[in-house]
Design a protein around this motif. Structure first.
Motif, PDB file in Angstrom:
ATOM      1  N   PRO A   1      46.651 -15.747   8.005  1.00 16.52           N
ATOM      2  CA  PRO A   1      45.373 -16.466   7.981  1.00 16.52           C
ATOM      3  C   PRO A   1      45.016 -17.026   9.352  1.00 16.52           C
ATOM      4  N   THR A   2      43.732 -17.030   9.638  1.00 15.53           N
ATOM      5  CA  THR A   2      43.219 -17.604  10.883  1.00 15.53           C
ATOM      6  C   THR A   2      42.002 -18.469  10.566  1.00 15.53           C
ATOM      7  N   ILE A   3      41.410 -19.014  11.606  1.00 14.34           N
ATOM      8  CA  ILE A   3      40.209 -19.832  11.421  1.00 14.34           C
ATOM      9  C   ILE A   3      39.089 -19.053  10.739  1.00 14.34           C
ATOM     10  N   VAL A   4      39.099 -17.726  10.869  1.00 15.24           N
ATOM     11  CA  VAL A   4      38.046 -16.930  10.242  1.00 15.24           C
ATOM     12  C   VAL A   4      38.136 -17.025   8.718  1.00 15.24           C
ATOM     13  N   ASP A   5      39.360 -17.085   8.194  1.00 17.82           N
ATOM     14  CA  ASP A   5      39.525 -17.242   6.748  1.00 17.82           C
ATOM     15  C   ASP A   5      39.002 -18.597   6.283  1.00 17.82           C
ATOM     16  N   PHE A   6      39.246 -19.636   7.063  1.00 16.65           N
ATOM     17  CA  PHE A   6      38.732 -20.953   6.688  1.00 16.65           C
ATOM     18  C   PHE A   6      37.210 -20.966   6.725  1.00 16.65           C
ATOM     19  N   SER A   7      36.640 -20.265   7.679  1.00 14.71           N
ATOM     20  CA  SER A   7      35.184 -20.200   7.760  1.00 14.71           C
ATOM     21  C   SER A   7      34.595 -19.493   6.539  1.00 14.71           C
ATOM     22  N   MET A   8      35.151 -18.338   6.209  1.00 12.10           N
ATOM     23  CA  MET A   8      34.607 -17.577   5.086  1.00 12.10           C
ATOM     24  C   MET A   8      34.926 -18.205   3.736  1.00 12.10           C
ATOM     25  N   ALA A   9      35.894 -19.121   3.709  1.00  8.73           N
ATOM     26  CA  ALA A   9      36.261 -19.787   2.462  1.00  8.73           C
ATOM     27  C   ALA A   9      35.358 -20.971   2.125  1.00  8.73           C
ATOM     28  N   GLY A  10      34.394 -21.257   2.985  1.00  9.27           N
ATOM     29  CA  GLY A  10      33.599 -22.469   2.842  1.00  9.27           C
ATOM     30  C   GLY A  10      32.957 -22.696   1.489  1.00  9.27           C
ATOM     31  N   TYR A  11      32.432 -21.635   0.877  1.00  7.88           N
ATOM     32  CA  TYR A  11      31.664 -21.812  -0.354  1.00  7.88           C
ATOM     33  C   TYR A  11      32.252 -21.101  -1.573  1.00  7.88           C
ATOM     34  N   VAL A  12      33.343 -20.379  -1.401  1.00 11.73           N
ATOM     35  CA  VAL A  12      33.813 -19.506  -2.486  1.00 11.73           C
ATOM     36  C   VAL A  12      34.595 -20.227  -3.585  1.00 11.73           C
ATOM     37  N   TYR A  13      34.838 -21.524  -3.418  1.00 13.36           N
ATOM     38  CA  TYR A  13      35.566 -22.272  -4.450  1.00 13.36           C
ATOM     39  C   TYR A  13      34.663 -23.187  -5.273  1.00 13.36           C
ATOM     40  N   TYR A  14      33.386 -23.195  -4.997  1.00 17.33           N
ATOM     41  CA  TYR A  14      32.482 -24.010  -5.818  1.00 17.33           C
ATOM     42  C   TYR A  14      32.278 -23.331  -7.171  1.00 17.33           C
ATOM     43  N   PRO A  15      32.002 -24.115  -8.211  1.00 14.09           N
ATOM     44  CA  PRO A  15      31.916 -23.557  -9.573  1.00 14.09           C
ATOM     45  C   PRO A  15      30.833 -22.486  -9.711  1.00 14.09           C
ATOM     46  N   ALA A  16      31.109 -21.504 -10.550  1.00 16.36           N
ATOM     47  CA  ALA A  16      30.135 -20.437 -10.799  1.00 16.36           C
ATOM     48  C   ALA A  16      28.834 -20.982 -11.367  1.00 16.36           C
ATOM     49  N   ALA A  17      28.911 -22.093 -12.105  1.00 15.97           N
ATOM     50  CA  ALA A  17      27.697 -22.703 -12.652  1.00 15.97           C
ATOM     51  C   ALA A  17      26.762 -23.166 -11.535  1.00 15.97           C
ATOM     52  N   GLU A  18      27.325 -23.509 -10.376  1.00 13.97           N
ATOM     53  CA  GLU A  18      26.504 -23.892  -9.228  1.00 13.97           C
ATOM     54  C   GLU A  18      26.033 -22.673  -8.449  1.00 13.97           C
ATOM     55  N   THR A  19      26.951 -21.759  -8.176  1.00 16.74           N
ATOM     56  CA  THR A  19      26.641 -20.656  -7.275  1.00 16.74           C
ATOM     57  C   THR A  19      25.862 -19.527  -7.943  1.00 16.74           C
ATOM     58  N   GLY A  20      26.050 -19.384  -9.264  1.00 14.97           N
ATOM     59  CA  GLY A  20      25.403 -18.277  -9.963  1.00 14.97           C
ATOM     60  C   GLY A  20      26.167 -16.969  -9.849  1.00 14.97           C
ATOM     61  N   PHE A  21      27.380 -17.013  -9.292  1.00 14.05           N
ATOM     62  CA  PHE A  21      28.203 -15.815  -9.144  1.00 14.05           C
ATOM     63  C   PHE A  21      29.583 -16.052  -9.737  1.00 14.05           C
ATOM     64  N   ASP A  22      30.073 -15.079 -10.484  1.00 12.02           N
ATOM     65  CA  ASP A  22      31.437 -15.098 -10.995  1.00 12.02           C
ATOM     66  C   ASP A  22      32.271 -14.191 -10.090  1.00 12.02           C
ATOM     67  N   ILE A  23      32.826 -14.762  -9.047  1.00  6.94           N
ATOM     68  CA  ILE A  23      33.538 -13.962  -8.049  1.00  6.94           C
ATOM     69  C   ILE A  23      34.705 -13.206  -8.664  1.00  6.94           C
ATOM     70  N   ALA A  24      35.448 -13.851  -9.567  1.00  6.83           N
ATOM     71  CA  ALA A  24      36.617 -13.206 -10.176  1.00  6.83           C
ATOM     72  C   ALA A  24      36.228 -11.927 -10.907  1.00  6.83           C
ATOM     73  N   ALA A  25      35.088 -11.938 -11.561  1.00  9.33           N
ATOM     74  CA  ALA A  25      34.655 -10.776 -12.336  1.00  9.33           C
ATOM     75  C   ALA A  25      33.941  -9.731 -11.486  1.00  9.33           C
TER      76      ALA A  25
ATOM     77  N   TRP B   1      37.222 -24.637  18.544  1.00  7.99           N
ATOM     78  CA  TRP B   1      37.782 -25.728  19.337  1.00  7.99           C
ATOM     79  C   TRP B   1      39.129 -26.166  18.777  1.00  7.99           C
ATOM     80  N   LEU B   2      39.227 -26.290  17.465  1.00 13.20           N
ATOM     81  CA  LEU B   2      40.491 -26.699  16.853  1.00 13.20           C
ATOM     82  C   LEU B   2      41.584 -25.666  17.118  1.00 13.20           C
ATOM     83  N   ALA B   3      41.256 -24.394  16.971  1.00 15.78           N
ATOM     84  CA  ALA B   3      42.244 -23.347  17.205  1.00 15.78           C
ATOM     85  C   ALA B   3      42.739 -23.371  18.646  1.00 15.78           C
TER      86      ALA B   3
END
Length: 217
Positions: free
Chosen positions: A156-180, A75-77
């Protein structure tokens, strides 16, 4: 009062998808805190006033309230025009939005909750199952990002914002070290983080009461 009011909490990655879009698009918006931990979204009046589905985010615009992050981004797009996929990319945009909501963000979010937001430690078998689901979805995205800067190509499009929803939360919360573990996804989230207006979720949505995070090893 801001033009756009986002009912949310800092720990909600689905809310962050909308908050990040609004901020990067330079729109006049404000976060409105919800007592998620206290069960406010289960309250009958809150549901009647905001969202009968009992979920956040809820985007309030000129008295109208909208829910479901994917639908809100579309809708925003369509109404704002910023970060909108081209007409030729519309099918691909929908394909990746559904993939994100069904697998990429969904599995990652469920693993995060079981990893650190349940009252007691989760069954290791449950965590292992959810981890395997995350690894499956992330392996698809990792391959996709190896040869393109953003989901649909060069911009970038709205799809990037959608997929970015959880990837910036700390690894201590998510259990994943995305960088590694996922260098191509890490590089992509770095490009998203370089967009004007980007802020991490807890800074962008310092409101509401989220589920408490217990200690994790």
């Amino acid at each position: 009062m801001a033009d756009y009011r986002l009912h949310c909490v800092g720990a909600s990655g689905n809310s962050y998808k909308i908050a990040l879009y609004l901020n990067c698009a330079g729109l006049d918006w404000e976060p409105v805190g919800v007592d998620f931990a206290g069960g406010q979204t289960r309250d009958a009046k809150w549901r009647a006033d905001n969202n009968s589905m009992g979920e956040i985010p809820v985007l309030e615009v000129k008295g109208k309230r909208m829910s479901q992050s994917g639908a809100i981004l579309l809708w925003l797009a369509e109404t704002i025009g910023k970060f909108a996929p081209t007409s030729g990319h519309r099918f691909e945009a929908m394909r990746w939005l559904f993939f994100d909501n069904h697998k990429f963000s969904n599995n990652y979010a469920m693993h995060r909750v079981q990893n650190c937001m349940t009252p007691q430690a989760s069954d290791p078998a449950v965590l292992a199952f959810l981890r395997s689901r995350v690894e499956s979805a992330f392996s698809i995205a990792e391959k996709h990002f190896r040869d393109r800067p953003f989901v649909l190509g060069d911009s970038p499009t709205i799809v990037d914002f959608s997929m970015a929803g959880y990837v910036y939360y700390p690894a201590a919360e998510t259990g994943f070290d995305i960088a590694a573990e996922y260098p191509a996804i890490d590089a992509w989230r770095g490009r998203v983080a370089a967009l004007p207006g980007w802020k991490p979720p807890y800074e962008l949505m310092p409101v509401g009461i989220s589920l408490p995070v217990r200690g994790v090893s």
